[in-house]
Write a protein that holds these residues in place. Structure first.
Motif, PDB file in Angstrom:
ATOM      1  N   ARG A 164      -3.967  -8.018   9.074  1.00  0.00           N
ATOM      2  CA  ARG A 164      -2.520  -8.325   9.117  1.00  0.00           C
ATOM      3  C   ARG A 164      -1.766  -7.592   8.012  1.00  0.00           C
ATOM      4  NH1 ARG A 164      -4.467 -13.657  10.079  1.00  0.00           N
ATOM      5  NH2 ARG A 164      -4.020 -14.242   7.912  1.00  0.00           N
ATOM      6  N   ALA A 165      -2.379  -7.492   6.838  1.00  0.00           N
ATOM      7  CA  ALA A 165      -1.720  -6.778   5.738  1.00  0.00           C
ATOM      8  C   ALA A 165      -1.528  -5.312   6.093  1.00  0.00           C
ATOM      9  CB  ALA A 165      -2.540  -6.918   4.462  1.00  0.00           C
ATOM     10  N   ALA A 166      -2.550  -4.708   6.706  1.00  0.00           N
ATOM     11  CA  ALA A 166      -2.432  -3.297   7.103  1.00  0.00           C
ATOM     12  C   ALA A 166      -1.316  -3.112   8.115  1.00  0.00           C
ATOM     13  CB  ALA A 166      -3.757  -2.809   7.672  1.00  0.00           C
ATOM     14  N   VAL A 167      -1.241  -4.010   9.097  1.00  0.00           N
ATOM     15  CA  VAL A 167      -0.181  -3.921  10.113  1.00  0.00           C
ATOM     16  C   VAL A 167       1.187  -4.045   9.462  1.00  0.00           C
ATOM     17  CG1 VAL A 167       0.840  -5.104  12.098  1.00  0.00           C
ATOM     18  CG2 VAL A 167      -1.637  -4.712  12.015  1.00  0.00           C
ATOM     19  N   SER A 168       1.334  -4.979   8.511  1.00  0.00           N
ATOM     20  CA  SER A 168       2.632  -5.185   7.869  1.00  0.00           C
ATOM     21  C   SER A 168       3.096  -3.955   7.105  1.00  0.00           C
ATOM     22  CB  SER A 168       2.580  -6.398   6.936  1.00  0.00           C
ATOM     23  OG  SER A 168       1.846  -6.114   5.744  1.00  0.00           O
ATOM     24  N   LEU A 169       2.136  -3.141   6.647  1.00  0.00           N
ATOM     25  CA  LEU A 169       2.469  -1.933   5.890  1.00  0.00           C
ATOM     26  C   LEU A 169       2.533  -0.692   6.770  1.00  0.00           C
ATOM     27  CD1 LEU A 169       0.137  -2.560   2.819  1.00  0.00           C
ATOM     28  CD2 LEU A 169       2.641  -2.675   2.815  1.00  0.00           C
ATOM     29  N   GLY A 170       2.091  -0.817   8.026  1.00  0.00           N
ATOM     30  CA  GLY A 170       2.088   0.336   8.919  1.00  0.00           C
ATOM     31  C   GLY A 170       0.994   1.333   8.601  1.00  0.00           C
ATOM     32  N   ILE A 171      -0.144   0.827   8.091  1.00  0.00           N
ATOM     33  CA  ILE A 171      -1.265   1.693   7.779  1.00  0.00           C
ATOM     34  C   ILE A 171      -2.522   1.145   8.464  1.00  0.00           C
ATOM     35  CG2 ILE A 171      -0.305   2.445   5.572  1.00  0.00           C
ATOM     36  CD1 ILE A 171      -2.136   0.453   4.177  1.00  0.00           C
ATOM     37  N   THR A 172      -3.613   1.899   8.403  1.00  0.00           N
ATOM     38  CA  THR A 172      -4.860   1.423   8.994  1.00  0.00           C
ATOM     39  C   THR A 172      -5.592   0.506   8.013  1.00  0.00           C
ATOM     40  OG1 THR A 172      -6.178   3.265   8.148  1.00  0.00           O
ATOM     41  CG2 THR A 172      -5.066   3.578  10.277  1.00  0.00           C
ATOM     42  N   GLN A 173      -6.472  -0.322   8.559  1.00  0.00           N
ATOM     43  CA  GLN A 173      -7.234  -1.228   7.697  1.00  0.00           C
ATOM     44  C   GLN A 173      -8.140  -0.470   6.726  1.00  0.00           C
ATOM     45  OE1 GLN A 173      -8.754  -4.725   9.629  1.00  0.00           O
ATOM     46  NE2 GLN A 173     -10.405  -4.983   8.141  1.00  0.00           N
ATOM     47  N   PRO A 174      -8.825   0.615   7.161  1.00  0.00           N
ATOM     48  CA  PRO A 174      -9.631   1.380   6.196  1.00  0.00           C
ATOM     49  C   PRO A 174      -8.793   1.943   5.047  1.00  0.00           C
ATOM     50  CG  PRO A 174     -10.300   1.910   8.432  1.00  0.00           C
ATOM     51  CD  PRO A 174      -9.058   1.075   8.551  1.00  0.00           C
ATOM     52  N   THR A 175      -7.566   2.386   5.350  1.00  0.00           N
ATOM     53  CA  THR A 175      -6.694   2.906   4.298  1.00  0.00           C
ATOM     54  C   THR A 175      -6.363   1.812   3.292  1.00  0.00           C
ATOM     55  OG1 THR A 175      -5.725   4.549   5.787  1.00  0.00           O
ATOM     56  CG2 THR A 175      -4.465   3.986   3.818  1.00  0.00           C
ATOM     57  N   LEU A 176      -6.089   0.613   3.797  1.00  0.00           N
ATOM     58  CA  LEU A 176      -5.793  -0.522   2.916  1.00  0.00           C
ATOM     59  C   LEU A 176      -7.006  -0.852   2.051  1.00  0.00           C
ATOM     60  CD1 LEU A 176      -3.997  -2.925   2.012  1.00  0.00           C
ATOM     61  CD2 LEU A 176      -4.993  -4.222   3.906  1.00  0.00           C
ATOM     62  N   SER A 177      -8.173  -0.957   2.664  1.00  0.00           N
ATOM     63  CA  SER A 177      -9.387  -1.296   1.921  1.00  0.00           C
ATOM     64  C   SER A 177      -9.675  -0.267   0.833  1.00  0.00           C
ATOM     65  CB  SER A 177     -10.587  -1.399   2.875  1.00  0.00           C
ATOM     66  OG  SER A 177     -10.400  -2.437   3.812  1.00  0.00           O
ATOM     67  N   THR A 178      -9.503   0.997   1.175  1.00  0.00           N
ATOM     68  CA  THR A 178      -9.716   2.056   0.195  1.00  0.00           C
ATOM     69  C   THR A 178      -8.722   1.943  -0.949  1.00  0.00           C
ATOM     70  OG1 THR A 178     -10.595   3.554   1.882  1.00  0.00           O
ATOM     71  CG2 THR A 178      -9.766   4.550  -0.161  1.00  0.00           C
ATOM     72  N   ILE A 210       1.916   2.715  -7.474  1.00  0.00           N
ATOM     73  CA  ILE A 210       2.886   1.803  -6.865  1.00  0.00           C
ATOM     74  C   ILE A 210       2.493   1.476  -5.429  1.00  0.00           C
ATOM     75  CG2 ILE A 210       5.293   1.488  -6.185  1.00  0.00           C
ATOM     76  CD1 ILE A 210       4.776   1.331  -9.188  1.00  0.00           C
ATOM     77  N   ALA A 211       2.063   2.489  -4.684  1.00  0.00           N
ATOM     78  CA  ALA A 211       1.660   2.258  -3.294  1.00  0.00           C
ATOM     79  C   ALA A 211       0.474   1.300  -3.234  1.00  0.00           C
ATOM     80  CB  ALA A 211       1.318   3.576  -2.613  1.00  0.00           C
ATOM     81  N   LYS A 212      -0.446   1.443  -4.159  1.00  0.00           N
ATOM     82  CA  LYS A 212      -1.616   0.557  -4.159  1.00  0.00           C
ATOM     83  C   LYS A 212      -1.226  -0.863  -4.560  1.00  0.00           C
ATOM     84  CE  LYS A 212      -4.934   4.256  -5.122  1.00  0.00           C
ATOM     85  NZ  LYS A 212      -3.930   5.351  -5.166  1.00  0.00           N
ATOM     86  N   GLU A 236       1.625  -2.219  -3.875  1.00  0.00           N
ATOM     87  CA  GLU A 236       2.268  -2.774  -2.687  1.00  0.00           C
ATOM     88  C   GLU A 236       1.224  -3.226  -1.667  1.00  0.00           C
ATOM     89  OE1 GLU A 236       4.982   0.344  -1.555  1.00  0.00           O
ATOM     90  OE2 GLU A 236       6.644  -0.642  -2.594  1.00  0.00           O
ATOM     91  N   MET A 237       0.123  -2.467  -1.546  1.00  0.00           N
ATOM     92  CA  MET A 237      -0.976  -2.904  -0.674  1.00  0.00           C
ATOM     93  C   MET A 237      -1.552  -4.230  -1.163  1.00  0.00           C
ATOM     94  SD  MET A 237      -3.155   0.605  -0.086  1.00  0.00           S
ATOM     95  CE  MET A 237      -2.383   2.132   0.472  1.00  0.00           C
ATOM     96  N   PHE A 238      -1.728  -4.347  -2.456  1.00  0.00           N
ATOM     97  CA  PHE A 238      -2.290  -5.559  -3.051  1.00  0.00           C
ATOM     98  C   PHE A 238      -1.378  -6.764  -2.801  1.00  0.00           C
ATOM     99  CE2 PHE A 238      -2.954  -8.058  -7.107  1.00  0.00           C
ATOM    100  CZ  PHE A 238      -4.116  -8.683  -6.666  1.00  0.00           C
ATOM    101  N   ILE A 239      -0.074  -6.575  -2.978  1.00  0.00           N
ATOM    102  CA  ILE A 239       0.889  -7.651  -2.725  1.00  0.00           C
ATOM    103  C   ILE A 239       0.838  -8.076  -1.266  1.00  0.00           C
ATOM    104  CG2 ILE A 239       3.355  -8.206  -2.635  1.00  0.00           C
ATOM    105  CD1 ILE A 239       3.692  -6.385  -5.108  1.00  0.00           C
ATOM    106  N   ALA A 240       0.779  -7.109  -0.358  1.00  0.00           N
ATOM    107  CA  ALA A 240       0.733  -7.419   1.076  1.00  0.00           C
ATOM    108  C   ALA A 240      -0.537  -8.188   1.424  1.00  0.00           C
ATOM    109  CB  ALA A 240       0.817  -6.136   1.898  1.00  0.00           C
TER     110      ALA A 240
END
Length: 295
Positions: free
Chosen positions: A19-33, A2-4, A6-10
Motif C-alpha cells: 500500500r505504501a508503494a502504491v501511495s507513492l506511485g512506485i514499485t514495492q521492490p523500489t520501496l524496499s530498496t 529526502i525521497a527515502k 518520504e518512503m519511510f513516512i509512507a
C-alpha cells in the motif's frame, strides 16, 4: 535522502509495503530498496521485517519524528523559494469534517479568486483522521472542531460556532415548530452520522444531557445520505445550520432550530504549527480570518 524519508513516512502511515508503494506511485521492490538504503545511511534498523511489515523498531519510531520534520521543512523551503520566484502558486490539500464542507468550498473558492495559481484538493474526513493526516504530511491544513477534543500543537483560525437544526419533511408533525428542545427528539426516527464522527459525539452528549439516548436506526458518514433518507418518509436528521440550509434548498424539507447551547462548539481552520509559514499557507490562514463569522 529526502525521497527515502518520504518512503519511510509512507510505510509508517500505511503499515504495509504494498500500500505504501502504491501511495507513492512506485514499485514495492523500489520501496524496499529505499528503506534498506535509508537504514544503511542511518546505521540502524528502522523496520521490523518478516513475511510482512512488522512495525517500526524503537529507533524507527524516533526516526519517524525527525523524518516528518525534515520532509516538512524541505517542502516549506521549496514552497518559499517558488513563491519568491513565481509568486503565489502551488497546490493545497484540505481535509474537512463532513459538516463543514460548505465552508471549505467557500474558503477554497475565495482563496482561488485572490490567487488563481493555487489549486485545491478537498477531502471529507473525520476529525481524528484530519489530525493524523496533518502529522503524516498528507494534507496542508484541515477544518475541524477547535474546542471539543484535544488538537495537539497546531495553528488555528476560528470560522464559526456550530448551531443545530432538525431536518424533516414538510409534512412531518414537527415541521411547523419554531424551535425544539433536545428532550423532544427521543421518540423520532433518527438517521445520524456514524459514531467515529466528532459531530455525532457532540450530538450524543446533547441527548445524554437531555436524559435520552441518541439511537439511530440508520447511520452514515455522508450527510447527503442522511438528507436523502429524510426525503423518503418520516425520518429526521440533525445537522449544523449552514449545511442543513444548503442540503435542503429546493427540496420539500423543513428546518427547525434546536434549543441553543451556550457551549456551541467552534469550528475553524487548523494547520501544523510552524515558524515561519510558507507564503501559501500564510495566505490561507489570512483568508480564513477574513471569512470568519463574528462570534
Amino acid at each position: 535522502m529526502i525521497a527515502k524519508l518520504e518512503m519511510f513516512i509512507a510505510l509508517a502511515r500505511e503499515q504495509h509495503f504494498g500500500r505504501a508503494a502504491v501511495s507513492l506511485g512506485i514499485t514495492q521492490p523500489t520501496l524496499s530498496t529505499g528503506i534498506r538504503q535509508l537504514e544503511e545511511q542511518l546505521g540502524v534498523k528502522l523496520v521490523q521485517r518478516g513475511s510482512r511489515f512488522g512495525g517500526l523498531t524503537p529507533e524507527g519510531q524516533r526516526a519517524l519524528v525527525w523524518a516528518r520534520q525534515i520532509v516538512g521543512d524541505t517542502r516549506r523551503l521549496r514552497d518559499e523559494m517558488r513563491a519568491s520566484r513565481e509568486g503565489l502558486a502551488g497546490h493545497l490539500r484540505l481535509a474537512v469534517i463532513p459538516t463543514a464542507l460548505t465552508w471549505a468550498s467557500t474558503l477554497a473558492a475565495r482563496f482561488n479568486d485572490r490567487h488563481p495559481r493555487v489549486t485545491f484538493t478537498v477531502l471529507s474526513r473525520a476529525s481524528a483522521d484530519i489530525l493524523t493526516m496533518l502529522d503524516d504530511l498528507e494534507i496542508d491544513a484541515g477544518i475541524s472542531y477547535l474546542d471539543n477534543e484535544p488538537l495537539g500543537r497546531v495553528t488555528t483560525r476560528p470560522l464559526y460556532r456550530e448551531a443545530y437544526q432538525l431536518v424533516c419533511r414538510e409534512d412531518h408533525p414537527l415541521a411547523d415548530r419554531e424551535t425544539l428542545d433536545w428532550a423532544e427528539l427521543g421518540s423520532l426516527k433518527l438517521c445520524l452520522l456514524t459514531p467515529e464522527m466528532q459531530n455525532r459525539r457532540i450530538i450524543n452528549r446533547q441527548f445524554m444531557e437531555a436524559g435520552l439516548e441518541a439511537g439511530a436506526a440508520i447511520e452514515s458518514n455522508s450527510t447527503v445520505v442522511l438528507v436523502s433518507n429524510v426525503l423518503t418518509g418520516d425520518w429526521v436528521t440533525i445537522l449544523p445550520t449552514d449545511l442543513a440550509g444548503f442540503l435542503a434548498e429546493g427540496k420539500p424539507l423543513s428546518l427547525v432550530p434546536l434549543a441553543s447551547d451556550s457551549r456551541a462548539h467552534e469550528v475553524g481552520l487548523i494547520a501544523p504549527w510552524q515558524e515561519p509559514y510558507t507564503p501559501v499557507l500564510q495566505a490561507l490562514l489570512d483568508e480564513a480570518q477574513r471569512l470568519a463569522r463574528p462570534a
